[in-house]
Design a protein around this motif. Structure first.
Motif, PDB file in Angstrom:
ATOM      1  N   VAL A  49       1.581  -0.588   3.607  1.00 27.40           N
ATOM      2  CA  VAL A  49       2.515   0.036   2.673  1.00 27.40           C
ATOM      3  C   VAL A  49       1.821   1.089   1.817  1.00 27.40           C
ATOM      4  N   TYR A  50       0.543   0.898   1.525  1.00 26.74           N
ATOM      5  CA  TYR A  50      -0.165   1.906   0.728  1.00 26.74           C
ATOM      6  C   TYR A  50      -0.253   3.219   1.502  1.00 26.74           C
ATOM      7  N   ARG A  51      -0.698   3.138   2.750  1.00 26.22           N
ATOM      8  CA  ARG A  51      -0.867   4.368   3.542  1.00 26.22           C
ATOM      9  C   ARG A  51       0.471   5.045   3.809  1.00 26.22           C
ATOM     10  N   LYS A  52       1.481   4.253   4.046  1.00 28.10           N
ATOM     11  CA  LYS A  52       2.794   4.824   4.338  1.00 28.10           C
ATOM     12  C   LYS A  52       3.365   5.553   3.133  1.00 28.10           C
ATOM     13  N   ASN A  53       3.201   5.008   1.956  1.00 27.72           N
ATOM     14  CA  ASN A  53       3.813   5.587   0.765  1.00 27.72           C
ATOM     15  C   ASN A  53       2.927   6.581   0.030  1.00 27.72           C
ATOM     16  N   GLY A  56      -0.466  11.896   2.440  1.00 27.92           N
ATOM     17  CA  GLY A  56       0.075  13.222   2.154  1.00 27.92           C
ATOM     18  C   GLY A  56      -0.021  13.610   0.692  1.00 27.92           C
ATOM     19  N   THR A  57      -0.300  12.646  -0.197  1.00 29.85           N
ATOM     20  CA  THR A  57      -0.472  12.989  -1.608  1.00 29.85           C
ATOM     21  C   THR A  57      -1.946  13.320  -1.858  1.00 29.85           C
TER      22      THR A  57
END
Length: 763
Positions: A49-53, A56-57
């Motif tokens: 969930v960390y990588r998914k959300n 890109g930031t």
């Protein structure tokens, strides 16, 4: 799902997943990221969930970013843990709601994406061309028996031989086609493009050269032979308006002649330059478009009556008019507004995907999906058991009266099938003969005269396909990590809603003593800046502003919201009619709901009746309304000589400023806006531009006209709870949530495995 966003506070924490196809990793024990009490949180779950959300930031992978997200995630998991400890995940309501979401989330995984992509691209490519064709139909049921299917095919083949042998296609179609319209049109379909015909028909038409006749093509309607008469580049879409005079088939001849004279006269007036919108609003008999200048939605080939469509596409320049055109609905004059060529694939792709999913070509996708999962899930058929099951079919099945009762005891000789035999297996899971026979009993449909084995085969195919799909659905969480995580997110969102509502949202609203104490303790956060108390009216025109000022000066505003405007009495008496009493009952409800509404009851002095009767009737109405708990201050009476049918009339007004808007915004909801409130510096450009002292002012800004009445200059000072309730309630909710999280952290001590956390730090 709005609730999921609310659960995680301002950051909208945790978990929006895309539909990818990543497989679930091995079920071996995973490293632990943290422990909440005795509950272990897998490192892989947080990493996902960390990588998914955060991918890109700019901050993704930094120590600060990982630490901040871990804190939010830990709070989230603590709430989930508490909800589970209360058994909120075991209620029927929870299970029903989760099952509903799981059905929705599963859909992207129960399709064949590559096939969908091919069909979408194919549809777009075909949209660049339009086909003109005629057809002959040999009708046949979609599930026809083999013998009936063969007979229909042979009949279609024979008809094809006739038209390819020199007979006129239109004549043969009119004589033999089982499409009822063929007798009138010789089988001609006009021009069409992709997504307008059933897919097999469309494909055959696009693949058949102009002037040639296709082989028999099967659709759900039967067998078709198709003659392609022309192909042309797509015309795109046209946007038009029309003026219509109704003239339907079968109307009296005199009326038909009158309609033609009307349309010709209107066409002459338009050609002389008279205003289109004016004539349409006055004379067009298409009620759906007359109030909108006659405009109708854009359309392409095959979407309109052919004569209307042909005339519309012949128009060249915006503003061009067609001569009167006749359709089954009447006579039309068409005005071109604009034309649009085929949009780009990127622009059309979302719409095409939606249409393909609903179109008959979606069956290709389903077939490809079933073929894949049949292989992946190791479907294995037991032929002996299938033959045994099929042997149970007899004419009772085709008559829709097949009954199955499982035998109490089963003795089977070695090598033979029985009711307990596996009909087939899916990943070693057996599906028994008896379950299939029960399915047959439940899903049979009468098919008189049909072949019993073919009927059984149709039901067997349905049973196999449904079993494969159900098995796939049941195992999606084990098969796809992203689906499993999505379901987990929705599960937690549903689970926490009730608990968050109890502990935070509703509590902040209902705990008035707690809110008051919080507000008092934090009064410094809720302060007014210097401001003016003012009434501000903005209008779209000077005339509207003048009318608004007149109403404002009067201090009351006519109410036009569908309230009763009169009541009737029996002739010569003060006894209300049934309709009059009903009107007063409805009026009383509105007056009780809104005490700012006032009613002046005007007794009508009708010819031949005394003024005293009119006054008594008005008084009777007031007494009746008072008996319904309407306040006396809302009511007054008068009499007037008015030649109207009703016995009393109602002048209804309100003193609430929103009534001014209601009175003037009937035609345009943005015509007038009125507000009365405090205006701090920076809250209104218009108010800021005026002297900050009591008085009345006029202004103009950004195309709007303003009247401003500054009633009072207010100094800086504390807000009351009523004035700050929205912000104070939100702040109190945040306070309660932080307090609750502190309690949860005490109840479930948090232990972080820093080594696993550090693996996510890449910068």
């Amino acid at each position: 799902m709005r609730r999921r966003i609310l659960l995680t506070g301002a950051v909208a924490t945790v978990l929006l997943a895309g539909c990818q196809t990543s497989k679930t990793p091995s079920s071996a024990k995973q490293p632990v990221l943290e422990t909440l009490g005795t509950h272990e949180v897998p490192a892989s779950e947080f990493a996902y969930v960390y990588r998914k959300n955060n991918s890109g930031t700019p901050e993704a992978g930094t120590k600060a970013s990982v630490a901040e997200y871990l804190d939010l995630y830990t709070n989230f998991k603590l709430k989930v843990l508490e909800a589970e400890s209360r058994g909120l995940d075991t209620t029927q309501a929870f299970q029903r709601e989760l099952d509903g979401y799981k059905q929705q989330l599963a859909q992207p995984y129960l399709t064949e994406k590559s096939v969908t992509d091919q069909l979408v691209r194919e549809a777009y490519d075909r949209l660049s061309k339009e086909i003109s064709a005629a057809h002959i139909l040999v009708r046949m049921a979609p599930d026809a028996d083999p013998k009936d299917t063969l007979a229909a095919y042979q009949k279609a083949l024979a008809l094809r031989q006739r038209v390819t042998g020199g007979e006129d296609f239109s004549k043969v179609a009119a004589e033999t086609s089982e499409d009822p319209s063929a007798k009138e049109n010789g089988g001609r379909l006009g021009y069409f493009t992709a997504l307008q015909m059933v897919y097999p028909f469309e494909t055959a038409a696009y693949k058949t050269p102009v002037g040639e006749v296709s082989q028999p093509v099967r659709t759900r309607y039967g067998y078709h032979i198709i003659k392609v008469t022309d192909a042309r580049p797509a015309q795109g879409e046209v946007k038009v308006a029309h003026l219509m005079i109704r003239a339907t088939p079968g109307m009296p001849a005199a009326d038909s002649v009158t309609a033609k004279k009307k349309i010709d006269a209107l066409y002459s007036r338009l050609k002389r330059g008279e205003n289109w919108e004016k004539l349409v609003s006055q004379f067009s008999e298409d009620g759906g478009s007359a109030t909108n200048g006659g405009e109708i939605p854009p359309f392409g080939t095959g979407r309109m009556i052919p004569s209307f469509e042909e005339a519309a596409f012949k128009l060249q320049k915006p503003g061009d008019l067609s001569a009167p055109v006749q359709t089954p609905y009447g006579w039309h004059i068409i005005k071109l507004i604009g034309k649009q060529t085929l949009p780009s694939f990127t622009d059309m792709e979302p719409m095409l995907k939606s249409k393909v999913a609903k179109d008959s070509r979606s069956e290709l996708n389903r077939e490809a999906f079933l073929k894949r999962i049949r292989t992946e899930n190791q479907f294995t058929e037991n032929k002996a058991a299938v033959d045994y099951a099929f042997s149970k079919a007899d004419t009772s099945l085709t008559n829709g009266r097949f009954k199955y009762t499982a035998p109490a005891t089963i003795r089977v000789a070695k090598g033979y099938a029985s009711d307990e035999s596996p009909l087939f297996t899916i990943k070693s899971k057996p599906y028994l003969v008896k379950d299939f026979l029960a399915y047959v009993q439940q899903n049979q449909q009468p098919r008189p005269g049909a072949d019993t084995r073919h009927t059984m085969q149709l039901l067997y195919d349905q049973y196999v396909n449904q079993s494969l799909i159900d098995f796939e659905k049941a195992n999606l969480e084990q098969k796809y990590e992203d689906y499993r995580m999505l379901v987990h997110e929705y599960r937690d969102g549903i689970l926490l809603f009730q608990l968050m509502d109890e502990k935070v949202w509703s509590k902040a609203v209902e705990d008035t003593a707690g809110l008051q104490k919080f507000f008092k303790d934090h009064q410094a956060n809720y302060q007014w800046e210097p401001r003016v108390q003012a009434t501000v009216i903005s209008a779209a025109s000077p005339q509207l502003l003048s009318r608004a000022q007149q109403l404002l000066a009067a201090g009351k505003y006519p109410v036009k919201r569908g309230l009763p405007t009169s009541a009737t009495f029996k002739t010569g008496s003060t006894t209300l009619t049934k309709a009059g009493q009903d009107a007063l009952d409805r009026l009383a409800i509105s007056l009780n709901n809104d005490t700012a509404i006032t009613v002046r009851v005007v007794g009508q002095i009708k010819r031949g009746e005394a003024a005293s009767l009119a006054q008594r009737r008005a008084t009777r109405v007031v007494d009746y309304l008072k008996s319904k708990q309407v306040g006396a201050q809302q009511l007054s009476t008068a009499v007037a000589p008015r030649p109207v049918a009703s016995s009393v009339q109602f002048d209804i007004n309100t003193t609430v400023l929103s009534g001014l808007e209601e009175a003037l915004n009937e035609q345009n909801p943005l015509a007038v806006k009125a507000e009365q409130r405090g205006y701090p510096k920076g809250d209104s450009k218009v108010v800021d531009s005026l002297p900050q002292k009591p008085g009345t002012y006029n202004a103009q800004l950004d195309g709007r006209y303003y009247f401003v009445r500054i009633e009072q200059v207010l100094p800086a000072g504390p807000k009351t709870l009523a004035e700050a309730r929205g912000q104070a309630t939100a702040d109190y909710q945040n306070f309660l949530e932080k307090q609750w999280i502190a309690e949860l952290r005490a109840k479930y001590p948090v232990t972080i495995n820093q080594a696993e956390v550090d693996k996510l730090v890449t910068k």
